[in-house]
Structure formats: structure tokens, C-alpha cells
Design a protein around this motif. Structure first.
Motif, PDB file in Angstrom:
ATOM      1  N   PRO A  44      13.156 -15.500   4.453  1.00  0.00           N
ATOM      2  CA  PRO A  44      11.829 -15.051   4.886  1.00  0.00           C
ATOM      3  C   PRO A  44      10.831 -14.835   3.764  1.00  0.00           C
ATOM      4  N   TYR A  45      11.314 -14.466   2.551  1.00  0.00           N
ATOM      5  CA  TYR A  45      10.342 -14.148   1.502  1.00  0.00           C
ATOM      6  C   TYR A  45       9.864 -15.389   0.756  1.00  0.00           C
ATOM      7  N   SER A  46      10.704 -16.404   0.641  1.00  0.00           N
ATOM      8  CA  SER A  46      10.187 -17.672   0.133  1.00  0.00           C
ATOM      9  C   SER A  46       9.248 -18.279   1.173  1.00  0.00           C
ATOM     10  N   ASP A  47       9.556 -18.061   2.469  1.00  0.00           N
ATOM     11  CA  ASP A  47       8.654 -18.511   3.535  1.00  0.00           C
ATOM     12  C   ASP A  47       7.317 -17.785   3.473  1.00  0.00           C
ATOM     13  N   MET A  48       7.359 -16.492   3.151  1.00  0.00           N
ATOM     14  CA  MET A  48       6.120 -15.719   3.058  1.00  0.00           C
ATOM     15  C   MET A  48       5.236 -16.245   1.929  1.00  0.00           C
ATOM     16  N   VAL A  49       5.866 -16.558   0.798  1.00  0.00           N
ATOM     17  CA  VAL A  49       5.092 -17.139  -0.306  1.00  0.00           C
ATOM     18  C   VAL A  49       4.476 -18.462   0.136  1.00  0.00           C
ATOM     19  N   LYS A  50       5.291 -19.297   0.768  1.00  0.00           N
ATOM     20  CA  LYS A  50       4.866 -20.645   1.140  1.00  0.00           C
ATOM     21  C   LYS A  50       3.773 -20.631   2.211  1.00  0.00           C
ATOM     22  N   LYS A  51       3.922 -19.775   3.223  1.00  0.00           N
ATOM     23  CA  LYS A  51       3.016 -19.803   4.367  1.00  0.00           C
ATOM     24  C   LYS A  51       1.816 -18.863   4.228  1.00  0.00           C
ATOM     25  N   ALA A  52       2.010 -17.724   3.545  1.00  0.00           N
ATOM     26  CA  ALA A  52       0.964 -16.702   3.552  1.00  0.00           C
ATOM     27  C   ALA A  52       0.286 -16.483   2.210  1.00  0.00           C
ATOM     28  N   ILE A  53       0.950 -16.850   1.110  1.00  0.00           N
ATOM     29  CA  ILE A  53       0.373 -16.601  -0.218  1.00  0.00           C
ATOM     30  C   ILE A  53      -0.095 -17.886  -0.890  1.00  0.00           C
ATOM     31  N   GLN A  54       0.733 -18.913  -0.862  1.00  0.00           N
ATOM     32  CA  GLN A  54       0.401 -20.178  -1.536  1.00  0.00           C
ATOM     33  C   GLN A  54      -0.929 -20.781  -1.078  1.00  0.00           C
ATOM     34  N   GLU A 108       5.690  -3.578 -10.586  1.00  0.00           N
ATOM     35  CA  GLU A 108       5.220  -3.836  -9.216  1.00  0.00           C
ATOM     36  C   GLU A 108       3.740  -4.194  -9.233  1.00  0.00           C
ATOM     37  N   LEU A 109       3.388  -5.202  -8.453  1.00  0.00           N
ATOM     38  CA  LEU A 109       1.988  -5.597  -8.338  1.00  0.00           C
ATOM     39  C   LEU A 109       1.399  -5.108  -7.016  1.00  0.00           C
ATOM     40  N   ILE A 110       2.094  -5.379  -5.898  1.00  0.00           N
ATOM     41  CA  ILE A 110       1.612  -4.947  -4.586  1.00  0.00           C
ATOM     42  C   ILE A 110       2.781  -4.976  -3.598  1.00  0.00           C
ATOM     43  N   VAL A 111       2.756  -4.051  -2.639  1.00  0.00           N
ATOM     44  CA  VAL A 111       3.778  -3.975  -1.591  1.00  0.00           C
ATOM     45  C   VAL A 111       3.387  -4.935  -0.466  1.00  0.00           C
ATOM     46  N   VAL A 112       4.378  -5.593   0.126  1.00  0.00           N
ATOM     47  CA  VAL A 112       4.104  -6.579   1.191  1.00  0.00           C
ATOM     48  C   VAL A 112       4.863  -6.203   2.467  1.00  0.00           C
ATOM     49  N   GLU A 249      -5.609 -10.168  -4.336  1.00  0.00           N
ATOM     50  CA  GLU A 249      -6.734 -10.485  -3.454  1.00  0.00           C
ATOM     51  C   GLU A 249      -6.292 -11.330  -2.266  1.00  0.00           C
ATOM     52  N   VAL A 250      -5.404 -12.288  -2.503  1.00  0.00           N
ATOM     53  CA  VAL A 250      -4.904 -13.133  -1.417  1.00  0.00           C
ATOM     54  C   VAL A 250      -4.103 -12.296  -0.421  1.00  0.00           C
ATOM     55  N   ILE A 251      -3.230 -11.424  -0.925  1.00  0.00           N
ATOM     56  CA  ILE A 251      -2.383 -10.615  -0.044  1.00  0.00           C
ATOM     57  C   ILE A 251      -3.202  -9.595   0.739  1.00  0.00           C
ATOM     58  N   GLU A 252      -4.311  -9.161   0.189  1.00  0.00           N
ATOM     59  CA  GLU A 252      -5.174  -8.202   0.893  1.00  0.00           C
ATOM     60  C   GLU A 252      -6.168  -8.882   1.834  1.00  0.00           C
ATOM     61  N   SER A 253      -6.104 -10.206   1.941  1.00  0.00           N
ATOM     62  CA  SER A 253      -7.089 -10.943   2.743  1.00  0.00           C
ATOM     63  C   SER A 253      -6.747 -10.941   4.231  1.00  0.00           C
ATOM     64  N   GLU A 254      -7.749 -11.201   5.050  1.00  0.00           N
ATOM     65  CA  GLU A 254      -7.556 -11.311   6.497  1.00  0.00           C
ATOM     66  C   GLU A 254      -6.683 -12.519   6.835  1.00  0.00           C
ATOM     67  N   PHE A 256      -4.124 -13.672   5.107  1.00  0.00           N
ATOM     68  CA  PHE A 256      -2.730 -13.265   4.907  1.00  0.00           C
ATOM     69  C   PHE A 256      -2.246 -12.466   6.102  1.00  0.00           C
ATOM     70  N   LEU A 257      -3.045 -11.496   6.545  1.00  0.00           N
ATOM     71  CA  LEU A 257      -2.683 -10.658   7.690  1.00  0.00           C
ATOM     72  C   LEU A 257      -2.462 -11.499   8.947  1.00  0.00           C
ATOM     73  N   ALA A 258      -3.315 -12.485   9.146  1.00  0.00           N
ATOM     74  CA  ALA A 258      -3.201 -13.341  10.336  1.00  0.00           C
ATOM     75  C   ALA A 258      -1.881 -14.108  10.342  1.00  0.00           C
ATOM     76  N   VAL A 259      -1.462 -14.593   9.175  1.00  0.00           N
ATOM     77  CA  VAL A 259      -0.189 -15.312   9.089  1.00  0.00           C
ATOM     78  C   VAL A 259       0.978 -14.358   9.350  1.00  0.00           C
ATOM     79  N   ILE A 260       0.907 -13.155   8.812  1.00  0.00           N
ATOM     80  CA  ILE A 260       1.972 -12.163   9.045  1.00  0.00           C
ATOM     81  C   ILE A 260       2.095 -11.878  10.538  1.00  0.00           C
ATOM     82  N   ASP A 261       0.970 -11.656  11.208  1.00  0.00           N
ATOM     83  CA  ASP A 261       0.999 -11.326  12.631  1.00  0.00           C
ATOM     84  C   ASP A 261       1.535 -12.461  13.487  1.00  0.00           C
ATOM     85  N   SER A 262       1.306 -13.697  13.074  1.00  0.00           N
ATOM     86  CA  SER A 262       1.728 -14.833  13.895  1.00  0.00           C
ATOM     87  C   SER A 262       3.103 -15.375  13.515  1.00  0.00           C
TER      88      SER A 262
END
Length: 276
Positions: A44-54, A108-112, A249-254, A256-262
Motif C-alpha cells: 500500500p505505501y509504494s502504491d501511495m507514492v505511485k498514485k498519490a505523491i508521484q 520525519e518530514l510529514i505524517v500520512v 506541499e503535494v501531500i497537503e494538496s486537495e 492527494f486527499l482525493a486519491v486517498i479517499d477514492s
């Protein structure tokens, strides 16, 4: 003629030495380097990088490379050595303990958002159905054992004597066990399979997802404090570099949130995200 030949040979020698000196590897990342190598555990966390951060970083002009790891040791070793620029796989407690034990300088940079630990059962459909003497498998590593004990306490199945040490936690910290649960510690990776052979199983979210379990099918999900959530980490010397600021900035973006929710349903969100 001899002087000319000698001058040419001397020039070639100087150029060769300069080329050799320029090939030395540096682990310091410059502000204008537009390549980011992200390390993450497979799942899931490599997926999170690939889908929500990259995608967000690529919009900012970065080229993102993802390196997958199969253990929890190498991602920090690779980060400390400069082989990767950031990683996503560990919670704050694990990070701080690794820094103290190994003497490496990462931060630590930011909590996800993080997949919560859940209590799963093929025998019971609700917590109220749990019978006296039921068996429950839990992780045998202290950090995940602590998480499990807090979940069991939150739902009223056990009680501990105050705070427990999250680096030494085990079933021995239980002081009250009204349903006489039989606690069986096993390797975390075996917990999804243990759902078949035990009455209850406490399965960390990443292992549940890897086993194609539905997080939302759990009888109870962890109300996870932020220190149990995963973080993006970087070398401490890079915390203020532009690429680190852009990751935040990317992780705090709308977006990123939209990908997490879906794409990451059931993942618990950190306090900063809930407050937005």
C-alpha cells in the motif's frame, strides 16, 4: 617540437585527473536536482507514492523513481547512504528508535494516512458475540503488540496497568482479561492466515491489504494516534531543501486527499488532515 608535445601530454594528464575527480559520488542533494528517488515497502505505501505523491511531484517538474523494499531495515540504510532521497514505510516510533540505535541522521518530514490495525474474525460478526476463552492472535513484535493491546483495551476486552512501553510491549502487560482470552503472539506476516484458525486475529493494516482483506470488515479498527501512523522521512540535512518542501506541499494538496479517499478506503488520517 618536443616542448609542444610535452605541453600537450601535460594538458591531457590534467584533464584526465579532473575527470576522475569529478566522478566522486556525493550524498548531498542540491536544490536544483529534479530527480527524487522514493523508497517504500511493497504494497500500500509504494502504491501511495505511485498514485498519490508521484503525480503531484511530476507536475512540479520532478522525475520520480520508486524503489521497493521487502524488509524494514534497508529503506533507512538506503536513505542514510543517499541511495534514495525519501522513504515511506515506518511510523514515528520505529523511526526514532532506529535513529537512536543505529546513529543515523534521518528525520520525519510529514505524517500520512495509514492503514489501521484491525480485529478480524470469521467466527464472530460482532464484538458482543465473543465467547469466554476465545483465542486471539496478535503480532509478536513490540510496536504492533502495543497497538493491538490498545485496540483490545479500547473495545473493553482487556485492561492494562497504565501506559505500556511501546518497545517492549507484550501480552504480559494485560492485567485484566474478563473474557479469559487466550493470547497467541505470532509473526505479523502470518496474522492474515491466522484468521482461519483462531477466533480473533489482530492484523496490521499493511498485512491485511497484502492479503486482500477488506479493512472495513474488521470487528474493530484502531483509533490510531499519530505516533503510530507512517511518515515520509528524509536525511536531516535535506529537511529544508526545495524537494522536501515540495513533497510536503503535494501531500497537503486537495489532489492527494482525493486519491486517498477514492483509492485508500479505511486508512486513518493524521490530525493535520482531519483539521483541514
Amino acid at each position: 617540437m618536443k616542448k609542444i608535445v610535452l605541453s600537450l601530454l601535460l594538458a591531457l594528464l590534467v584533464a584526465g585527473l579532473a575527470a576522475c575527480g569529478g566522478g566522486e559520488k556525493t550524498t548531498e542533494k542540491s536544490n536544483d536536482d529534479k530527480t527524487i528517488t522514493f523508497g517504500a515497502t511493497a504494497g500500500p505505501y509504494s502504491d501511495m507514492v505511485k498514485k498519490a505523491i508521484q503525480p503531484g511531484l511530476e507536475e512540479k517538474g520532478y522525475k520520480v523513481k520508486i524503489t521497493e523494499f521487502s524488509d524494514y531495515i534497508q529503506p533507512n540504510v538506503a536513505l542514510d547512504s543517499g541511495d534514495i532521497d525519501a522513504n515511506l514505510f515506518q511510523n514515528r516510533i520505529y523511526l526514532e528508535n532506529t535513529v537512536e540505535e543505529k546513529g543515523i541522521d534521518i528525520s520525519e518530514l510529514i505524517v500520512v494516512p495509514t492503514a489501521p490495525l484491525g480485529i478480524y474474525s470469521n467466527k464472530y460478526k460482532s464484538l458482543d458475540e465473543i465467547e469466554d476463552g476465545a483465542t486471539v492472535t496478535i503480532p509478536n513484535d513490540p510496536v504492533n503488540a502495543a497497538r493491538t493491546l490498545y485496540v483490545l483495551e479500547d473495545v473493553g476486552l482487556v485492561k492494562m496497568a497504565g501506559e505500556i512501553d511501546q518497545l517492549t510491549a507484550s501480552e504480559k502487560d494485560i492485567v485484566e482479561n474478563p473474557k479469559n482470552l487466550v493470547v497467541q503472539p505470532i509473526e505479523a506476516g502470518q496474522l492474515p492466515r491466522s484468521v482461519e484458525g483462531s477466533d480473533l486475529a489482530a492484523v496490521p493494516g499493511n498485512f491485511a491489504i497484502a492479503a486482500d482483506m477488506d479493512l472495513l470488515s474488521a470487528l474493530a479498527l484502531e483509533n490510531m494516534p499519530d505516533h503510530f501512523r507512517n511518515v515520509v522521512a528524509v536525511k536531516t540535512e535535506n529537511k529544508d531543501k526545495q524537494f522536501a518542501k515540495d513533497i510536503i506541499e503535494v501531500i497537503e494538496s486537495e489532489e492527494f486527499l482525493a486519491v486517498i479517499d477514492s483509492e485508500f478506503k479505511g486508512f486513518g488520517k493524521p490530525a493535520w488532515m482531519e483539521e483541514k
